[in-house]
Scaffold this motif. Structure first.
Motif, PDB file in Angstrom:
ATOM      1  N   PRO A 429      47.145  37.885  10.786  1.00 17.85           N
ATOM      2  CA  PRO A 429      47.854  37.475  12.016  1.00 17.85           C
ATOM      3  C   PRO A 429      47.638  35.994  12.277  1.00 17.85           C
ATOM      4  O   PRO A 429      46.608  35.421  11.897  1.00 17.85           O
ATOM      5  CB  PRO A 429      47.197  38.352  13.103  1.00 17.85           C
ATOM      6  CG  PRO A 429      45.839  38.681  12.553  1.00 17.85           C
ATOM      7  CD  PRO A 429      45.999  38.759  11.065  1.00 17.85           C
ATOM      8  N   PRO A 430      48.561  35.348  12.888  1.00 13.52           N
ATOM      9  CA  PRO A 430      48.377  33.931  13.201  1.00 13.52           C
ATOM     10  C   PRO A 430      47.254  33.731  14.198  1.00 13.52           C
ATOM     11  O   PRO A 430      46.859  34.650  14.936  1.00 13.52           O
ATOM     12  CB  PRO A 430      49.735  33.523  13.797  1.00 13.52           C
ATOM     13  CG  PRO A 430      50.333  34.804  14.289  1.00 13.52           C
ATOM     14  CD  PRO A 430      49.844  35.871  13.365  1.00 13.52           C
ATOM     15  N   GLU A 435      50.025  31.692  18.928  1.00 14.84           N
ATOM     16  CA  GLU A 435      50.869  32.699  19.559  1.00 14.84           C
ATOM     17  C   GLU A 435      51.699  32.076  20.669  1.00 14.84           C
ATOM     18  O   GLU A 435      51.262  31.129  21.327  1.00 14.84           O
ATOM     19  CB  GLU A 435      49.999  33.820  20.135  1.00 14.84           C
ATOM     20  CG  GLU A 435      49.234  34.617  19.090  1.00 14.84           C
ATOM     21  CD  GLU A 435      50.170  35.494  18.264  1.00 14.84           C
ATOM     22  OE1 GLU A 435      51.318  35.701  18.702  1.00 14.84           O
ATOM     23  OE2 GLU A 435      49.752  35.958  17.194  1.00 14.84           O
ATOM     24  N   PRO A 436      52.885  32.601  20.920  1.00 12.02           N
ATOM     25  CA  PRO A 436      53.721  32.013  21.984  1.00 12.02           C
ATOM     26  C   PRO A 436      53.153  32.210  23.373  1.00 12.02           C
ATOM     27  O   PRO A 436      53.412  31.412  24.273  1.00 12.02           O
ATOM     28  CB  PRO A 436      55.063  32.747  21.810  1.00 12.02           C
ATOM     29  CG  PRO A 436      54.737  33.987  21.041  1.00 12.02           C
ATOM     30  CD  PRO A 436      53.583  33.653  20.172  1.00 12.02           C
ATOM     31  N   VAL A 441      49.663  30.922  28.885  1.00 13.66           N
ATOM     32  CA  VAL A 441      48.372  31.190  29.527  1.00 13.66           C
ATOM     33  C   VAL A 441      47.608  29.901  29.762  1.00 13.66           C
ATOM     34  O   VAL A 441      46.990  29.699  30.832  1.00 13.66           O
ATOM     35  CB  VAL A 441      47.563  32.179  28.666  1.00 13.66           C
ATOM     36  CG1 VAL A 441      46.155  32.330  29.204  1.00 13.66           C
ATOM     37  CG2 VAL A 441      48.254  33.528  28.622  1.00 13.66           C
ATOM     38  N   LEU A 442      47.631  28.997  28.781  1.00 16.51           N
ATOM     39  CA  LEU A 442      46.930  27.729  28.940  1.00 16.51           C
ATOM     40  C   LEU A 442      47.499  26.918  30.094  1.00 16.51           C
ATOM     41  O   LEU A 442      46.758  26.327  30.895  1.00 16.51           O
ATOM     42  CB  LEU A 442      47.012  26.941  27.632  1.00 16.51           C
ATOM     43  CG  LEU A 442      46.313  25.579  27.624  1.00 16.51           C
ATOM     44  CD1 LEU A 442      44.811  25.737  27.860  1.00 16.51           C
ATOM     45  CD2 LEU A 442      46.560  24.854  26.305  1.00 16.51           C
TER      46      LEU A 442
END
Length: 540
Positions: A429-430, A435-436, A441-442
């Motif tokens: 998984p990346p 992740e998009p 969230v950031l």
């Protein structure tokens, strides 16, 4: 006069309005609810800041536009003060979800994205009094426009240009050039037209223009490839037919082996070699046994005269008497014949001609392209499925595969089956920061931290300072310095000192205090002065 004691000076007042405001905030109920009101106001400010920092959800206004149309749309949105964004990768114009329909109506009313003009509209726009040449050119342009709009409806076609070359009819020209047409098609990314689609475009254009043959239509794409070239179309047909045949055989193998070996227990590859040559052969044969078509027979009878008969002399040389016709069948010798003469000798010839019809057969055989020349099949089976690796099992699987794909040894087909270890492909998984959802969230966490810092570093100290100031004012109001009553001001100015003579510095402070009190509240100062005077009169 009694000595005065120094007292602490009350805070300076900024005027009647500020004094009234301080009096309102000094009330206990207001003092207790004010921090809550300030906190709620701070949360409202934080919510406004959050909504301003977090972008609104976007909706696509126009996905595919040219540079000129995109510029016109941007100018119309700027004029209406509607926020928009242009995707640098695709060029799509997006607006806020709440402004989507408003932006569409605005752009439609402004005419930034005009609908394509049809051929009928082009003819309606023809001015009055136009020359015959102008009418002919406008009619040709209208026909081209209608063809462009029709071809653009084909799936995968983004843009079309049609050019018709028609010679002008004239009585002074004996032979006119035939009508020709050129079609330029701009396809979407990763799309291509099949041979059947190219033929459909050619037939559509040829059937729409009078006097235009299909051989006089040329179709090209945006890369400059001539799609009507037989070599290009033949290669495209071959690849398409080969791909479809390989896919069909692969599906047959999957249906056969999946129940036996399980999903992921095998892998297969199929290579099909096709014969794309078109061969036409003609044969002519004749039958061995003929049939009589006609027959002709002829027969000829020649009566020959014999030599001189009888007694030589005069009588033998005497001509016969004239013949007399006697009714009825002749009886006996012919009248007039010489007596004793023998019958004449006859010569008969006969011939026959026969015409025979021979069987003739003409056969024309045409072999269409797409004949299977050779087939190669390779199947790899996981060793985990066939743990024992029996030779008989592998041979049976090879026979099943050969029967499923229709392999023919006489044709040179090959089928290979092997058992090997399969390496498990792990999909890594990346990273979480790729992740998009991480960017969203950031952004939200940074916004929340900024709001908390504002509350802790700015709002909280301000609220604490206001609470402390209100508390000090409340305590001063309950003690000696918060009231403007003359009875409370009097002890500050007329408090007795321990020495008969006052300290000059303390006296100056009391005088300054009296001046400030007189300037802030003249009525209270006058009442305090009257009280002092009234209290000192008996001592004198």
């Amino acid at each position: 006069m009694a000595n005065l004691v120094p007292v602490a000076a009350p805070p300076l007042s900024g005027g009647p309005t500020l004094t009234r405001l301080r009096g309102i905030t000094a009330q206990p109920a207001v003092a207790h609810t004010l921090p809550w009101l300030v906190g709620i106001a701070a949360l409202g400010v934080a919510a406004i800041a959050y909504t301003s920092l977090v972008p609104a959800p976007q909706r696509t206004l126009y996905g595919e536009l040219g540079d000129a149309e995109r510029g016109a749309v941007a100018a119309a949105l700027d004029k209406a003060a509607i926020n928009y964004r242009i995707d640098p990768a695709t060029g799509a114009v997006t607006v806020d979800a709440d402004d989507l329909y408003k932006a569409r109506m605005l752009v439609a009313a402004d005419g930034a994205v005009a609908a394509p003009q049809t051929g009928a509209e082009m003819l309606d726009a023809l001015p009055l009094g136009a020359s015959r040449t102008m009418e002919g050119e406008r009619l040709r342009a209208a026909r081209e426009r209608e063809l462009e709009l029709t071809i653009a409806e084909i799936d995968g076609v983004q843009g079309v240009r049609v050019h018709l070359a028609e010679s002008e009819a004239s009585v002074f020209v004996r032979e006119t050039a035939p009508v020709t047409a050129s079609v330029m098609i701009r396809l979407a990314s990763g799309r291509q037209l099949g041979a059947s689609q190219v033929r459909a475009v050619v037939n559509l254009v040829a059937a729409s223009v009078p006097g235009l043959s299909a051989d006089a239509v040329r179709v090209i794409d945006q890369h400059g490839r001539l799609l009507t070239d037989p070599r290009v179309s033949g290669e495209a047909d071959r690849l398409d037919l080969q791909t479809r045949m390989e896919e069909k055989l692969r599906l047959q193998l999957d249906k056969l082996l999946t129940p036996m070996l399980g999903e992921g227990g095998f892998s297969s590859e199929i290579q099909v070699e096709l014969d794309m040559d078109e061969v036409t052969s003609a044969t002519e044969s004749y039958g061995k046994d003929g049939v009589i078509r006609s027959e002709t027979q002829s027969q000829m009878l020649n009566a020959g005269a014999g030599g001189a008969l009888g007694v030589p002399g005069v009588l033998s040389n005497t001509p016969p008497p004239p013949t007399v016709a006697v009714p009825g069948a002749p009886q006996g010798p012919v009248q007039g014949a010489a007596p004793g003469a023998a019958p004449a000798a006859n010569n008969t010839e006969s011939s026959a001609t026969r015409t025979y019809e021979l069987g003739r057969e003409v056969a024309v055989n045409t072999v269409r392209p797409g004949k299977l020349k050779r087939l190669s099949v390779a199947v790899a089976i996981s060793s985990a499925v066939l743990k024992k690796n029996k030779t008989a099992d592998i041979a049976q699987i090879r026979e099943l595969v050969s029967a499923a794909v229709g392999a023919d040894n006489a044709r040179g087909d090959s089928v290979a089956v092997a058992v090997r270890d399969f390496s498990t492909a792990t999909d890594e998984p990346p990273a979480f920061y790729e992740e998009p959802w991480f960017a969203m969230v950031l952004r939200n966490v940074v916004t929340l931290i900024a709001v908390l810092l504002v509350l802790l570093l700015a709002v909280r100290p301000l609220v604490g300072a206001m609470v402390r100031a209100l508390t000090r004012r409340g305590e001063a109001g309950d003690g000696t310095g918060g009231s403007a009553d003359g009875g409370e001001i009097l002890p500050q100015l007329a408090a007795p000192t321990g020495a008969p003579g006052g300290d000059p510095s303390l006296l100056g402070q009391q005088i300054g205090l009296a001046q400030r009190m007189a300037s802030d509240n003249p009525d209270a100062a006058l009442a305090a002065l009257r009280q002092m005077i009234a209290g000192e009169s008996p001592a004198r």
